[in-house]
Design an enzyme around this catalytic site. Structure first.
Site, PDB file in Angstrom:
ATOM      1  N   TYR A  37       0.865  -1.111   0.034  1.00  0.00           N
ATOM      2  CA  TYR A  37      -0.033   0.155   0.034  1.00  0.00           C
ATOM      3  C   TYR A  37       1.094   1.220  -0.060  1.00  0.00           C
ATOM      4  O   TYR A  37       0.610   2.267  -0.787  1.00  0.00           O
ATOM      5  CB  TYR A  37      -1.121  -0.046   1.356  1.00  0.00           C
ATOM      6  CG  TYR A  37      -1.777   1.156   1.407  1.00  0.00           C
ATOM      7  CD1 TYR A  37      -2.975   1.240   0.855  1.00  0.00           C
ATOM      8  CD2 TYR A  37      -1.337   2.475   1.854  1.00  0.00           C
ATOM      9  CE1 TYR A  37      -3.778   2.413   0.737  1.00  0.00           C
ATOM     10  CE2 TYR A  37      -2.132   3.537   2.194  1.00  0.00           C
ATOM     11  CZ  TYR A  37      -3.732   3.397   1.599  1.00  0.00           C
ATOM     12  OH  TYR A  37      -4.331   4.439   1.818  1.00  0.00           O
ATOM     13  N   LYS A 116     -25.791   3.076  18.980  1.00  0.00           N
ATOM     14  CA  LYS A 116     -25.815   4.498  19.173  1.00  0.00           C
ATOM     15  C   LYS A 116     -24.088   4.747  19.520  1.00  0.00           C
ATOM     16  O   LYS A 116     -23.713   4.377  20.429  1.00  0.00           O
ATOM     17  CB  LYS A 116     -26.638   4.981  20.255  1.00  0.00           C
ATOM     18  CG  LYS A 116     -26.385   6.494  20.402  1.00  0.00           C
ATOM     19  CD  LYS A 116     -27.466   6.965  21.507  1.00  0.00           C
ATOM     20  CE  LYS A 116     -27.426   8.524  21.331  1.00  0.00           C
ATOM     21  NZ  LYS A 116     -26.241   9.241  21.595  1.00  0.00           N
ATOM     22  N   ARG A 137     -21.413  19.316  14.434  1.00  0.00           N
ATOM     23  CA  ARG A 137     -22.762  19.626  14.803  1.00  0.00           C
ATOM     24  C   ARG A 137     -22.765  20.953  15.232  1.00  0.00           C
ATOM     25  O   ARG A 137     -23.990  21.729  14.905  1.00  0.00           O
ATOM     26  CB  ARG A 137     -23.262  18.587  15.714  1.00  0.00           C
ATOM     27  CG  ARG A 137     -24.600  18.768  16.105  1.00  0.00           C
ATOM     28  CD  ARG A 137     -25.112  17.563  17.055  1.00  0.00           C
ATOM     29  NE  ARG A 137     -26.429  17.493  17.470  1.00  0.00           N
ATOM     30  CZ  ARG A 137     -26.755  18.178  18.657  1.00  0.00           C
ATOM     31  NH1 ARG A 137     -25.941  18.806  19.385  1.00  0.00           N
ATOM     32  NH2 ARG A 137     -28.015  18.301  19.099  1.00  0.00           N
ATOM     33  N   CYS A 418       4.994  -0.726  55.428  1.00  0.00           N
ATOM     34  CA  CYS A 418       3.457  -1.250  55.168  1.00  0.00           C
ATOM     35  C   CYS A 418       2.567  -0.670  56.182  1.00  0.00           C
ATOM     36  O   CYS A 418       2.717  -0.729  57.419  1.00  0.00           O
ATOM     37  CB  CYS A 418       3.612  -2.908  55.496  1.00  0.00           C
ATOM     38  SG  CYS A 418       1.901  -3.487  55.628  1.00  0.00           S
TER      39      CYS A 418
HETATM   40  S1  IVH Z   1     -30.037   9.372  14.198  1.00  0.00           S
HETATM   41  C1  IVH Z   1     -32.697  13.592  13.992  1.00  0.00           C
HETATM   42  N1  IVH Z   1     -28.409   7.077  14.458  1.00  0.00           N
HETATM   43  O1  IVH Z   1     -26.968  10.604  18.763  1.00  0.00           O
HETATM   44  C2  IVH Z   1     -31.590  12.859  14.821  1.00  0.00           C
HETATM   45  N2  IVH Z   1     -28.137   9.200  15.880  1.00  0.00           N
HETATM   46  O2  IVH Z   1     -29.041  12.197  20.269  1.00  0.00           O
HETATM   47  C3  IVH Z   1     -31.087  11.795  14.068  1.00  0.00           C
HETATM   48  N3  IVH Z   1     -26.065   8.876  17.268  1.00  0.00           N
HETATM   49  O3  IVH Z   1     -25.487  13.562  18.173  1.00  0.00           O
HETATM   50  C4  IVH Z   1     -30.000  10.894  14.774  1.00  0.00           C
HETATM   51  N4  IVH Z   1     -25.467   6.993  16.832  1.00  0.00           N
HETATM   52  O4  IVH Z   1     -24.834  11.910  16.361  1.00  0.00           O
HETATM   53  C5  IVH Z   1     -28.861   8.556  14.849  1.00  0.00           C
HETATM   54  N5  IVH Z   1     -27.206   5.391  14.716  1.00  0.00           N
HETATM   55  C6  IVH Z   1     -27.685   6.599  15.239  1.00  0.00           C
HETATM   56  C7  IVH Z   1     -26.678   7.281  15.975  1.00  0.00           C
HETATM   57  C8  IVH Z   1     -26.878   8.851  16.483  1.00  0.00           C
HETATM   58  C9  IVH Z   1     -25.069   8.143  17.773  1.00  0.00           C
HETATM   59  C10 IVH Z   1     -25.894  10.334  17.889  1.00  0.00           C
HETATM   60  C11 IVH Z   1     -25.930  11.647  16.929  1.00  0.00           C
HETATM   61  C12 IVH Z   1     -26.487  12.680  17.884  1.00  0.00           C
HETATM   62  C13 IVH Z   1     -27.154  11.951  19.054  1.00  0.00           C
HETATM   63  C14 IVH Z   1     -28.467  12.420  18.989  1.00  0.00           C
END
Ligand code: IVH
Length: 679
Positions: A37, A116, A137, A418
């Site tokens: 690579y 999540k 964000r 100790c």
């Molecule tokens: S959907 C309209 N899917 O969680 C909002 N969010 O509380 C749609 N996050 O900062 C978010 N994993 O970055 C979604 N599978 C997932 C996620 C996810 C992590 C985070 C997201 C956001 C926070 C929302």
């Protein structure tokens, strides 16, 4: 090279390199060795340097980072980046399902479920398949333009692949670090004497917000997509969120492989349980799961409440990290004299339990983290792991007064003697652990030795717990394990909280413990570096205690898995006259086991093989399987590592099976195990 050939070669190299990037970072299936690579990469760099007119913003060479910025530009999110509502229990998840059903007037709803990710939300904009802008964000309405930094993240496609690529696409997802890559990075930081990061999330956040993209390029950032904010018309139009995700995958975005579509509240609950169990086996941190109504038209119908969608919710796992304050730093003395600093904490609920103590491991760790009394600290309790102090919050350190910056409390120092018996503390230069030299003179070591002797996997004396041992040692009733066998009802019954009945029960348990096995007895002695597995190996190899006691360090090393350090510990233990004396007293008191001849090790068919059992086997219990494997000289370990030879997997095998698959270890089902045991 003629110009047309150079252009073609450059195009070929770019495509090849991105294909390998994709294989490695997106599909998790590396295609070529790193050196190969690197060779392709250097060739491309050289050609681009010689032909600046052929430069391109989507060239993989741009991933090493361009010029540093003075500050980040601002990006207004055309579609706001909202947050999610939270559920903290199965009831709250079921209530979410009920709300969706009622609002849609439907009996049953399908949900797309995803991990999540515990990272940072970002937004990626593509025009005609080309990555043009990436943003954090921020406050949800405007964020920072981190395009140059995101270009260095190898799992983010610079150009989309596949078919029916939309003219405009805004993808949402999360930037994070894999735990293993985070650890390796911290080790490099440590080696260079630079600041370490507290956890993968903070490291990812810090790395993404570097003004110099060359710095970001050196950090192991990863990206996972979880949604689409904007997409220009594609045909056929997707009907489901899950379908949209599939398309993102085909265009080159990494997706969590743990996605699933489930039905109703019961489906949500099963998904939650499955991921909660897998949580620590995933390569990255997650802090819960996300449920999304799968049908896109339904999502539209449900819409949003204030800043969160009505069609999705995050079902959070119990937090594994929390903030609390150190009230004191005590030093505990273990069975082998090891001194362990322990932080006494203001009680805090973390990882599903209330934590009041956290280990600080050893002196070097306390120094490195510079934990002091009064500090606010991050404590972590992950799964069954002992709670630990991850880091301090430096800004919250109490100061002597409000004018100087002098801390109120001095750095931690391990005592020179100790804390229990005042014997000297010794710390060999090549070891991290300091030890009390008091041996069995030290009441702390004596208590721990007795508790170990009586523990379930040693001589298994039921009822001989911490409180009782403490009194027995403090009132000088018991000094060594052999003294236990001299106890009478009277000696016990006048101790605190000890009725005659319970005294009789304990005496009966002590009596029962006299019949044991050689392996248990060896383990019970508490020889340093001799755990349960080594004790079994020794018992099997020597067959009887006298042979073991007389063995030289050289001879001991003939036992499989016994190296020079373990051999030295054993030889040292039996060279101590008082240890031999205690053993003689135990035997004289009637402690006995079936003694045999040394096992002819070499002919045992599974000698030197390590097995790990996981899941439920159809007919054998775990203990039966273990016994059969051990009878043929095999060893059964608790966790999968590179040294594991076989993993025996039954129904509902979890993370161990996954790890075995990752490491390419041979996996057996029960019939295959039986075959191995009978041939
Ligand atoms: S959907 C309209 N899917 O969680 C909002 N969010 O509380 C749609 N996050 O900062 C978010 N994993 O970055 C979604 N599978 C997932 C996620 C996810 C992590 C985070 C997201 C956001 C926070 C929302």
């Amino acid at each position: 090279m003629p110009p047309a050939t150079v252009a073609a070669r450059i195009a070929h190299l770019r495509a090849e390199i991105e294909r390998h990037n994709r294989a490695y970072y997106v599909l998790d299936a590396p295609t070529i060795p790193d050196a190969e690579y690197d060779r392709l990469f250097r060739e491309l760099q050289a050609l681009e340097a010689a032909h600046p007119e052929l430069a391109a913003s989507d060239s993989p060479t741009r991933r090493v980072g361009g010029a540093a910025l003075a500050e980040f530009g601002q990006v207004i999110h055309e579609v706001p980046m909202l947050s999610l509502g939270n559920a903290f229990s199965a009831e709250e998840a079921a209530a979410f399902d009920r709300r969706c059903r009622e609002a849609l007037g439907r009996d049953s709803i399908d949900y797309a479920c995803e991990p999540k990710f515990d990272g940072l939300a970002i937004s990626l904009l593509y025009e005609d398949g080309l990555f043009v802008r990436g943003a954090t964000r921020g406050d949800g309405f405007s964020g920072e333009d981190v395009t140059q930094n995101l270009r260095t993240v190898r799992s983010i496609p610079l150009r989309l692949t596949g078919e029916a690529i939309p003219a405009r696409l805004e993808v949402r997802g999360e930037v994070l670090m894999f735990r293993a890559e985070f650890e390796a990075m911290n080790e490099r930081q440590r080696a260079r004497g630079e600041k370490e990061f507290v956890n993968p999330r903070n490291a990812a956040a810090g790395s993404l917000r570097q003004l110099d993209p060359k710095m970001t390029a050196q950090r192991p950032l990863r990206f996972f997509a979880y949604g689409v904010a904007q997409i220009s018309a594609v045909s056929p139009a997707p009907t489901f969120h899950s379908e949209l995700m599939e398309r993102l995958g085909a265009w080159g975005f990494p997706l969590a492989s743990e996605r699933a579509v489930v039905t109703g509240a019961a489906g949500l609950a099963t998904y939650y349980e499955t991921l909660a169990a897998q949580r620590h086996a995933l390569p990255y941190d997650i802090d819960g799961v996300v449920y999304k109504v799968n049908r896109l038209a339904d999502q539209e119908t449900l819409g949003f409440v204030s800043r969160a969608p009505r069609f999705a919710i995050a079902h959070k796992f119990p937090a594994e990290e929390a903030l609390t304050v150190v009230e004191a730093i005590d030093v505990q003395v273990g069975r082998t004299g090891a001194l362990t600093p322990v932080a006494r904490l203001v009680p805090v609920f973390v990882g599903g339990v209330t934590v009041t103590n956290a280990t600080l491991h050893n002196e070097d760790e306390v120094r490195r983290k510079d934990v002091r009394v009064g500090d606010t600290v991050i404590v972590r309790r992950a799964g069954d792991v002992i709670p630990e102090v991850v880091a301090i919050v430096a800004e919250k350190r109490p100061l002597k007064d409000m004018f100087g910056a002098e801390p109120l409390h001095p750095p931690f120092e391990l005592p020179k003697v100790c804390p229990v018996c005042r014997s000297a503390v010794e710390k060999p230069a090549d070891e991290a652990i300091a030890r009390c030299t008091g041996g069995l003179f030290c009441p702390a070591q004596r208590k721990q030795a007795l508790l170990h002797f009586a523990s379930r996997r040693a001589l298994d004396i039921e009822g001989l717990g911490e409180k009782l041992v403490e009194q027995l040692v403090e009132q000088h009733v018991v000094k060594t394990p052999a003294d236990l066998y001299k106890l009478g009802v009277l000696a016990l019954a006048h101790l605190d909280r000890m009725a005659e009945k319970s005294a009789a029960n304990i005496l009966a348990a002590i009596e029962r413990s006299k019949t044991t096995t050689l392996a248990r007895f060896i383990y019970a002695l508490g020889i340093r570096n001799v755990g349960e597995a080594t004790a079994k190996d020794l018992a099997r190899y020597f067959g009887n205690l006298d042979a073991l006691m007389q063995a030289s360090a050289d001879e001991l090393q003939q036992v499989p898995d016994v190296g020079p350090v373990v051999a030295a510990s054993i030889a040292h233990f039996f060279a101590e006259a008082h240890n031999v004396e205690v053993i003689e007293q135990l035997r004289a008191a009637g402690v006995h086991w079936p003694e045999g001849e040394p096992a002819p090790r070499a002919v045992l068919p599974l000698a030197g093989k390590t097995f790990v059992l996981t899941g439920t086997l159809p007919t054998l219990t775990r203990d039966e399987a273990k016994e059969r494997i051990e009878a043929l000289g095999g060893r059964v370990a608790g966790s999968v590592s590179k040294k594991t030879d076989f993993v025996v997997a039954g129904a509902e095998a979890g993370s161990k099976l996954e790890k075995a698959q990752q490491l390419g270890i041979t996996i057996l089902d029960e019939p295959q195990l039986m075959e191995l045991l009978t041939t």
